[in-house]
Design an enzyme around this catalytic site. Structure first.
Site, PDB file in Angstrom:
ATOM      1  N   THR A   1       0.817  -1.208   0.000  1.00  0.00           N
ATOM      2  CA  THR A   1       0.000   0.000   0.000  1.00  0.00           C
ATOM      3  C   THR A   1       0.853   1.261   0.000  1.00  0.00           C
ATOM      4  O   THR A   1       1.979   1.250   0.533  1.00  0.00           O
ATOM      5  CB  THR A   1      -0.885   0.018   1.274  1.00  0.00           C
ATOM      6  OG1 THR A   1      -1.460   1.313   1.430  1.00  0.00           O
ATOM      7  CG2 THR A   1      -0.084  -0.274   2.532  1.00  0.00           C
TER       8      THR A   1
ATOM      9  N   TYR B   1      -1.428  -0.064  10.309  1.00  0.00           N
ATOM     10  CA  TYR B   1      -1.730  -0.708   9.020  1.00  0.00           C
ATOM     11  C   TYR B   1      -0.533  -0.565   8.074  1.00  0.00           C
ATOM     12  O   TYR B   1      -0.009  -1.547   7.544  1.00  0.00           O
ATOM     13  CB  TYR B   1      -2.996  -0.090   8.408  1.00  0.00           C
ATOM     14  CG  TYR B   1      -3.197  -0.485   6.968  1.00  0.00           C
ATOM     15  CD1 TYR B   1      -3.449  -1.811   6.620  1.00  0.00           C
ATOM     16  CD2 TYR B   1      -3.111   0.467   5.939  1.00  0.00           C
ATOM     17  CE1 TYR B   1      -3.607  -2.182   5.287  1.00  0.00           C
ATOM     18  CE2 TYR B   1      -3.271   0.104   4.612  1.00  0.00           C
ATOM     19  CZ  TYR B   1      -3.515  -1.216   4.302  1.00  0.00           C
ATOM     20  OH  TYR B   1      -3.651  -1.585   2.979  1.00  0.00           O
TER      21      TYR B   1
END
Ligand code: UDP
Length: 324
Positions: free
Chosen positions: A116, A140
């Site tokens: 990501t 995350y």
């Protein structure tokens, strides 16, 4: 080819599985169906299982003996990760180590990893290329960066070859209308805007109007999910065809951005609905501008964007929202 896909019943995974099926590959999807759906697996076989279940994971991989693994299964909510960091390190890091143990035991040569743009944190230089130092600002992003590092270490001492794809803002839905985003809850702008147009929310909030951008709202690089799905297939064939050493990371975006206001304006045009918009405070952790430099993906794998058009992205997402 035989391809094992964790999280293949989810939003991005299901689009990849559809394309792999169209290309004639033999697919086994391994998904706990916590956020994915059985109906979304349009090709191959689905095994309901969790990557925390090492025995089941090993057994499933051993009996299928795939040529490649594409690993989507993960926890993906930024805000949740700040409240429940251990859940994110357990699921995204520890359980990925389970998967990698099974991959090593069965000498599977190719691994594609869902990473990501959150690994970059709040970058200073835009567009962002892969040499930008990693500086995630939430568990995350940190969990995804940790696995990138694990893959790098592992590929140095084994025959495993790996591409980590760093996704920018994924949006839109399968152009034929078979697949789309179907999360119970979502924080993502385009989906929330369309759910507001549909009447599921009374209004859409613009999180911050005083950023240093032309209209004061944050700018993001929205990529159509089908283009992103193709990036996985291009990356896989790059691993197979080329002499890749160790692991490599590649950004996945279009290299241009739209502000929150521009997205809302386009959603009004596409839906023809004048939904309510309110200006509200900044959301913590948002960078003003996030735009990818995806030259590496293009140069190395031959990937080309097909749906680089905000109107089309929102249109496919809207068609999907209306049906579901
Ligand atoms: N955003 C917003 N209202 C919303 C959801 C998102 O203004 O209801 C903004 C958010 O602050 C960010 C951009 O839209 O600047 C994209 O957010 P999203 O959550 O879709 O993706 P992110 O870039 O955070 O991964």
């Amino acid at each position: 080819m035989k391809i094992f896909v964790t999280g293949g019943a989810g939003y991005i995974g299901s689009h990849v599985v559809k394309l792999l099926g169209q290309e004639g590959h033999d697919i086994l999807v391994y998904d706990n169906l916590s956020t994915g759906h059985e109906w979304a697996v349009l090709s191959g076989k689905l095994v309901k299982g969790d990557i925390s279940d090492l025995d089941k994971l090993k057994e499933t991989i051993k009996s299928f003996l795939p040529d490649a693994v594409i690993h989507f299964a993960a926890s993906i909510q930024v805000e949740e990760s700040t409240r429940l960091p251990l859940l994110y390190y357990q699921n995204n890091v520890s359980n990925t180590i389970n998967l990698l143990n099974a991959v090593m035991e069965n000498n599977i040569p190719y691994f594609i990893y869902s990473s990501t743009a959150a690994v970059y944190g709040i970058p200073e230089i835009i567009p962002i290329d892969e040499s930008t130092p990693l500086s995630p600002i939430n568990p995350y992003g940190t969990s995804k960066a940790m696995v990138e590092n694990i893959l790098d270490d592992l590929t140095r001492v084994s025959k495993l070859k790996c591409v980590s794809l760093r996704y920018f803002n994924v949006a839109g839905a399968d152009p034929s209308g078979q697949l789309g985003q179907a999360y119970k809850e979502t924080t993502h702008l385009i989906t929330r805007v369309l759910k507001t147009a549909k009447g599921e929310f009374s209004k859409i909030s613009i999180y911050g109007n005083d950023y240093d951008t032309p209209d004061g709202t944050c700018i993001r690089d929205y990529i159509h999910v089908t283009d992103l799905a193709w990036a996985h297939i291009c990356a896989l064939f790059y691993l197979i065809d080329k002499t890749v050493k160790n692991s490599i990371v590649m950004n996945c975006g279009y290299g241009r951005g739209f502000s929150v206001r521009e997205v809302i304006k386009m959603a009004r045009k596409v839906t023809n609905i004048d939904f309510k918009v309110e200006e509200s405070a900044r959301r913590s952790g948002d960078a003003p501008v996030i735009i990818a430099n995806s030259q590496r993906l293009k140069d190395l794998t031959g990937w080309k964007a097909k749906y680089d058009d905000l109107e089309y992205i929102i249109k496919t997402a809207w068609e999907w929202e209306k049906k579901n």
